[in-house]
Design an enzyme around this catalytic site. Structure first.
Site, mmCIF file in Angstrom:
data_model
loop_
_atom_site.group_PDB
_atom_site.id
_atom_site.type_symbol
_atom_site.label_atom_id
_atom_site.label_comp_id
_atom_site.label_asym_id
_atom_site.label_seq_id
_atom_site.Cartn_x
_atom_site.Cartn_y
_atom_site.Cartn_z
ATOM 1 N N HIS A 45 -44.975 -11.295 18.826
ATOM 2 C CA HIS A 45 -45.375 -12.703 18.965
ATOM 3 C C HIS A 45 -46.868 -12.833 18.075
ATOM 4 O O HIS A 45 -47.339 -12.199 17.364
ATOM 5 C CB HIS A 45 -46.167 -13.065 20.265
ATOM 6 C CG HIS A 45 -46.932 -12.557 20.884
ATOM 7 N ND1 HIS A 45 -47.889 -12.363 20.526
ATOM 8 C CD2 HIS A 45 -47.029 -11.156 21.923
ATOM 9 C CE1 HIS A 45 -48.845 -11.539 21.242
ATOM 10 N NE2 HIS A 45 -48.098 -10.911 21.997
ATOM 11 N N CYS A 53 -48.051 -5.428 23.217
ATOM 12 C CA CYS A 53 -47.279 -5.956 22.254
ATOM 13 C C CYS A 53 -47.569 -5.862 21.151
ATOM 14 O O CYS A 53 -48.419 -5.642 20.410
ATOM 15 C CB CYS A 53 -46.998 -7.604 22.767
ATOM 16 S SG CYS A 53 -46.224 -7.784 24.794
#
Length: 135
Positions: A45, A53
């Site tokens: 992202h 992440c």
């Protein structure tokens, strides 16, 4: 964040992410599950910060998301995403030869080398809880 060979399908894209744009990496994959790893929603992202992440700048995720989305819209069933711990050159492999992860990284390197040498995405399977790269 995990290392290995993952696949992204259309239902893993999230154009309405709170982190600009995102897509689910597909963790845990078959390899991860064979090793008892659990979890969901490991994302790639924007937003440039994260805990666990793969975060990057918004312009970078615009480019990556756009490529993944276009490939899927034009008939590709999945997009392969390969996550490596470092550039898997022979020199770097020697540098980390005493790591407890070296056997795992050698399995990853087979896929890395196949792509680097021929620009072909390797076919990857799981056998005996290991990645097996087929040329």
């Amino acid at each position: 964040a995990p290392e290995g060979f993952y696949q992204v399908a259309a239902d893993q894209l999230n154009p309405n992410s709170r982190h600009h744009l995102s897509f689910n990496l597909g963790f845990p994959n078959e390899y991860d599950r064979a090793h008892g790893r659990t979890g969901t929603f490991l994302m790639v992202h924007g937003g440039c910060s994260s805990v666990g992440c793969y975060a990057m700048t918004d312009p970078a995720v615009d480019d990556i998301y756009g490529l993944v989305s276009a490939a899927l819209k034009n008939g590709q069933k999945n997009v392969d995403v390969h996550a490596f711990p470092f550039r898997m050159t022979d020199i770097n492999m020697m540098r980390y030869a005493h790591s407890r992860w070296i056997d795992f990284w050698r399995d990853l390197k087979a896929g890395y080398d196949l792509f680097e040498q021929g620009r072909r995405i390797p076919a990857v399977k799981i056998a005996d809880k290991r990645y097996v790269v087929e040329g």
